[in-house]
Design a protein around this motif. Structure first.
Motif, PDB file in Angstrom:
ATOM      1  N   ARG A  23       0.839  -1.205   0.000  1.00 10.16           N
ATOM      2  CA  ARG A  23       0.000   0.000   0.000  1.00 10.16           C
ATOM      3  C   ARG A  23       0.882   1.267   0.000  1.00 10.16           C
ATOM      4  O   ARG A  23       0.628   2.207  -0.731  1.00 10.16           O
ATOM      5  N   VAL A  24       1.931   1.230   0.825  1.00  9.15           N
ATOM      6  CA  VAL A  24       2.845   2.387   0.882  1.00  9.15           C
ATOM      7  C   VAL A  24       3.506   2.600  -0.482  1.00  9.15           C
ATOM      8  O   VAL A  24       3.610   3.730  -0.985  1.00  9.15           O
ATOM      9  N   ALA A  25       3.928   1.499  -1.102  1.00 13.82           N
ATOM     10  CA  ALA A  25       4.586   1.602  -2.417  1.00 13.82           C
ATOM     11  C   ALA A  25       3.618   2.170  -3.452  1.00 13.82           C
ATOM     12  O   ALA A  25       3.976   3.040  -4.253  1.00 13.82           O
ATOM     13  N   ASN A  26       2.371   1.680  -3.429  1.00 12.83           N
ATOM     14  CA  ASN A  26       1.380   2.168  -4.391  1.00 12.83           C
ATOM     15  C   ASN A  26       1.063   3.650  -4.160  1.00 12.83           C
ATOM     16  O   ASN A  26       0.926   4.419  -5.104  1.00 12.83           O
ATOM     17  N   ARG A  27       0.988   4.034  -2.886  1.00 15.29           N
ATOM     18  CA  ARG A  27       0.688   5.429  -2.571  1.00 15.29           C
ATOM     19  C   ARG A  27       1.827   6.338  -3.051  1.00 15.29           C
ATOM     20  O   ARG A  27       1.597   7.388  -3.627  1.00 15.29           O
ATOM     21  N   VAL A  30       1.587   6.773  -6.782  1.00 15.94           N
ATOM     22  CA  VAL A  30       0.541   7.739  -7.166  1.00 15.94           C
ATOM     23  C   VAL A  30       1.022   9.170  -6.915  1.00 15.94           C
ATOM     24  O   VAL A  30       0.897  10.051  -7.767  1.00 15.94           O
ATOM     25  N   LEU A  31       1.631   9.392  -5.755  1.00 19.94           N
ATOM     26  CA  LEU A  31       2.119  10.745  -5.421  1.00 19.94           C
ATOM     27  C   LEU A  31       3.222  11.181  -6.381  1.00 19.94           C
ATOM     28  O   LEU A  31       3.263  12.327  -6.820  1.00 19.94           O
ATOM     29  N   ASP A  32       4.128  10.236  -6.700  1.00 18.89           N
ATOM     30  CA  ASP A  32       5.234  10.550  -7.612  1.00 18.89           C
ATOM     31  C   ASP A  32       4.687  10.969  -8.976  1.00 18.89           C
ATOM     32  O   ASP A  32       5.098  11.974  -9.553  1.00 18.89           O
ATOM     33  N   THR A  49      -0.514   4.356 -13.893  1.00 14.29           N
ATOM     34  CA  THR A  49       0.220   3.626 -12.846  1.00 14.29           C
ATOM     35  C   THR A  49       0.100   2.121 -13.034  1.00 14.29           C
ATOM     36  O   THR A  49       0.905   1.370 -12.500  1.00 14.29           O
ATOM     37  N   GLY A  50      -0.916   1.687 -13.783  1.00 15.50           N
ATOM     38  CA  GLY A  50      -1.158   0.250 -13.905  1.00 15.50           C
ATOM     39  C   GLY A  50      -1.889  -0.318 -12.693  1.00 15.50           C
ATOM     40  O   GLY A  50      -2.089  -1.531 -12.604  1.00 15.50           O
ATOM     41  N   HIS A 400      12.210   8.919 -11.216  1.00 13.38           N
ATOM     42  CA  HIS A 400      11.183   8.841 -12.246  1.00 13.38           C
ATOM     43  C   HIS A 400      10.970   7.376 -12.650  1.00 13.38           C
ATOM     44  O   HIS A 400      11.913   6.626 -12.790  1.00 13.38           O
ATOM     45  N   GLN A 401       9.716   7.021 -12.877  1.00  8.02           N
ATOM     46  CA  GLN A 401       9.406   5.625 -13.194  1.00  8.02           C
ATOM     47  C   GLN A 401       9.572   5.322 -14.669  1.00  8.02           C
ATOM     48  O   GLN A 401       9.748   4.179 -15.059  1.00  8.02           O
ATOM     49  N   GLY A 402       9.461   6.329 -15.527  1.00 11.01           N
ATOM     50  CA  GLY A 402       9.428   6.074 -16.970  1.00 11.01           C
ATOM     51  C   GLY A 402      10.812   5.930 -17.566  1.00 11.01           C
ATOM     52  O   GLY A 402      11.834   6.027 -16.890  1.00 11.01           O
ATOM     53  N   THR A 403      10.870   5.705 -18.851  1.00 10.67           N
ATOM     54  CA  THR A 403      12.155   5.631 -19.554  1.00 10.67           C
ATOM     55  C   THR A 403      12.126   6.585 -20.720  1.00 10.67           C
ATOM     56  O   THR A 403      11.069   7.006 -21.158  1.00 10.67           O
ATOM     57  N   ILE A 404      13.283   6.926 -21.182  1.00 11.72           N
ATOM     58  CA  ILE A 404      13.353   7.856 -22.316  1.00 11.72           C
ATOM     59  C   ILE A 404      14.348   7.310 -23.311  1.00 11.72           C
ATOM     60  O   ILE A 404      15.267   6.613 -22.943  1.00 11.72           O
TER      61      ILE A 404
END
Ligand SMILES: [Zn+2]
Length: 404
Positions: A23-27, A30-32, A49-50, A400-404
Motif C-alpha cells: 500500500r505504501v509503495a502504491n501510494r 501515485v504521489l510521484d 500507474t497500472g 522517475h518511473q518512466g524511460t526515455i
C-alpha cells in the motif's frame, strides 16, 4: 511493474504486513506521478500507474483526506457532453522544469510547468560555436532571470529538473562533447558546467534528439513510436525515436545524416570527412550558391522569406536540397521503416524543400516502406529544442518511473 493490492481496507491491517508495504509503495507511486504531471483524472491515474481503479480510488481518498493532494475541475467539457471530469494534483507548488536550448546562433530558455507550458521565456542571439564558456555563463544568467520572473525560488519551490540541448553530439554516458562537429566545445561537459553555475543537476542532449522527443511528446509525432526528426537549417542533422525510445547509438552520434558522404570528391567537412551532404546542401551552402545572383546580403532566414514570396531561383535550389536530403533519408527509411519524418528548424518553412524530400522518399524508398511513411513539417517550430529540453528535464528527474 506496479503491483496491485487486493482492495482490502488498509486501516484494518497491522502496519507491518506485506499488504501495508504494498500500500505504501502504491501510494508513493501515485504521489510521484501526480508530482510530475499536469492535473490528471482518476481514470488516467489508473491507466498510467497500472493500478486497479478501486486501488487508485482508495489511495486518492486517503491523500485527499491528509491534504497531500487536491481536486480541481477542468474548464473544457468532455467531447460528447457530460460533466467535466475532476482532476487531481499535488498540494502546493506542483513543481517546475527548466529547458535550455543552445543553438549555433542563439540561447533560448523556458521555465515551465509539468505540461511544458511556459511560465517565463528568454532568448538572446550569440555565436555559441566560438565561445562555449560565455554561452554557458549567459545561459545560467537567463535561467536565473526566468526563474525570478516566474516567481520560482529553487531553494523553496520544487525545481524538478533542468534539461539542455546543444548543437552537436554528446556522449550519453559521460555528457562530454565528442565530435569535431562542435570544435570549440570538444571535451567539454556542458551539463556539468551549467550545473555548477545553477547548483542543480543538468541533463544534456543533442538538439536534434530533443526535437524528436519534443515532437513525439507534444508536436507532429504525438503517439507515433517510429519517427525521424530532421533538423535542417544552416546544418543538417536528425534525431531518431525507434520503438518509442530515443536512439542515440553507442557514443551519441546516431542520426548525423548531414555527414553522410554525398559527393565522392567533395570539399573537406568540419566532421573530418569529405563530400558530406551538409557541405553540399546545408542552408549555409545554399546561401553561398545563391549570393552571386543577389544585390542584398542573403542569410538562411532571408532565403526562406524569398522562397515564401515565390522567388523562382530560391525555390529551385531548395527543391534540389530537399531531394538530396530525401535521397539520404530514403536509405535510412529502408533500414528503419519509420512511420513519420518530421522536418524541423528553419527549412520547415520551405514547401519546396519538404516536397523535395517527399519526392526522393517516393522514388528511392522501397514502395511498401514509402506507403507506410508520411513527411510533415514540425508543429513546434523554433520551440522544438527548448520543449525537448523540458521533456528530458522531467524524464530525468530523480526516482522517475518512466524511460526515455
Ligand atoms: Zn561532415
Amino acid at each position: 511493474m506496479p503491483q496491485h493490492d487486493d482492495g482490502r481496507d488498509p486501516a484494518a491491517e497491522p502496519s507491518a504486513t506485506p499488504e501495508s508495504r504494498l500500500r505504501v509503495a502504491n501510494r508513493s507511486q501515485v504521489l510521484d506521478l501526480l508530482g510530475r504531471s499536469a492535473p490528471v483524472s482518476r481514470a488516467d491515474l489508473a491507466q498510467r500507474t497500472g493500478l486497479s481503479r478501486s486501488t487508485v480510488s482508495s489511495i486518492v481518498q486517503e491523500l485527499l483526506g491528509t491534504g497531500q493532494i487536491i481536486e480541481t475541475t477542468t474548464e473544457s467539457l468532455p467531447r460528447g457532453g457530460g460533466r467535466p471530469p475532476s482532476l487531481l494534483t499535488v498540494s502546493g507548488s506542483p513543481g517546475t522544469l527548466v529547458g535550455v536550448d543552445i543553438g549555433h546562433r542563439h540561447v533560448r530558455v523556458a521555465v515551465a510547468d509539468l505540461a511544458a507550458n511556459p511560465l517565463a521565456e528568454r532568448e538572446i542571439r550569440l555565436d555559441a560555436d566560438n565561445s562555449p564558456v560565455e554561452t554557458i555563463d549567459r545561459a545560467a544568467a537567463l535561467v536565473h532571470e526566468g526563474l525570478a520572473e516566474a516567481g520560482i525560488d529553487p531553494r523553496k519551490d520544487r525545481l524538478l529538473g533542468v534539461g539542455m540541448g546543444i548543437p552537436g553530439p554528446v556522449d550519453p554516458h559521460s555528457g562530454i562533447v565528442v565530435s569535431p562537429i562542435l570544435a570549440n566545445w570538444m571535451d567539454l561537459a556542458p551539463g556539468e558546467e551549467l550545473a555548477r553555475r545553477l547548483g542543480v543537476p543538468v541533463h544534456v542532449e543533442n538538439d536534434a534528439n530533443l526535437g524528436a522527443l519534443a515532437e513525439v511528446a507534444y508536436g507532429a509525432a504525438r503517439d507515433v513510436d517510429d519517427v525521424i526528426y530532421v533538423k535542417a537549417s544552416s546544418g543538417i542533422g536528425a534525431g531518431l525515436v525507434l520503438a518509442g525510445k530515443l536512439y542515440r547509438g553507442v557514443t551519441g552520434i546516431a542520426g548525423e545524416i548531414g555527414h553522410v558522404r554525398f559527393e565522392d570528391n567533395g570539399p573537406i567537412c568540419r566532421c573530418g570527412n569529405r563530400g558530406c551532404l551538409e557541405k553540399a546542401f546545408g542552408g549555409a551552402r545554399l546561401v553561398e550558391l545563391l549570393q552571386p545572383a543577389y544585390d542584398e546580403t542573403l542569410s538562411v532566414e532571408r532565403m526562406l522569406e524569398l522562397a515564401q514570396q515565390g522567388d523562382i531561383r530560391v525555390n529551385r535550389i531548395l527543391d534540389d536540397a530537399g531531394r538530396a536530403v530525401g535521397r539520404v533519408l530514403a536509405d535510412l527509411c529502408n533500414h528503419l521503416n519509420p512511420a513519420l519524418i518530421v522536418v524541423g528548424d528553419t527549412m520547415r518553412h520551405s514547401e519546396s524543400f519538404v516536397l523535395g524530400i517527399k519526392d526522393s522518399i517516393d522514388r528511392f524508398t522501397q514502395p511498401d516502406t514509402a506507403a507506410a511513411l508520411d513527411v510533415v513539417p514540425s508543429e513546434l517550430g523554433d520551440n522544438a529544442g527548448v520543449v525537448g529540453a523540458l521533456v528530458i528535464a522531467n524524464a530525468a528527474a530523480p526516482a522517475h518511473q518512466g524511460t526515455i
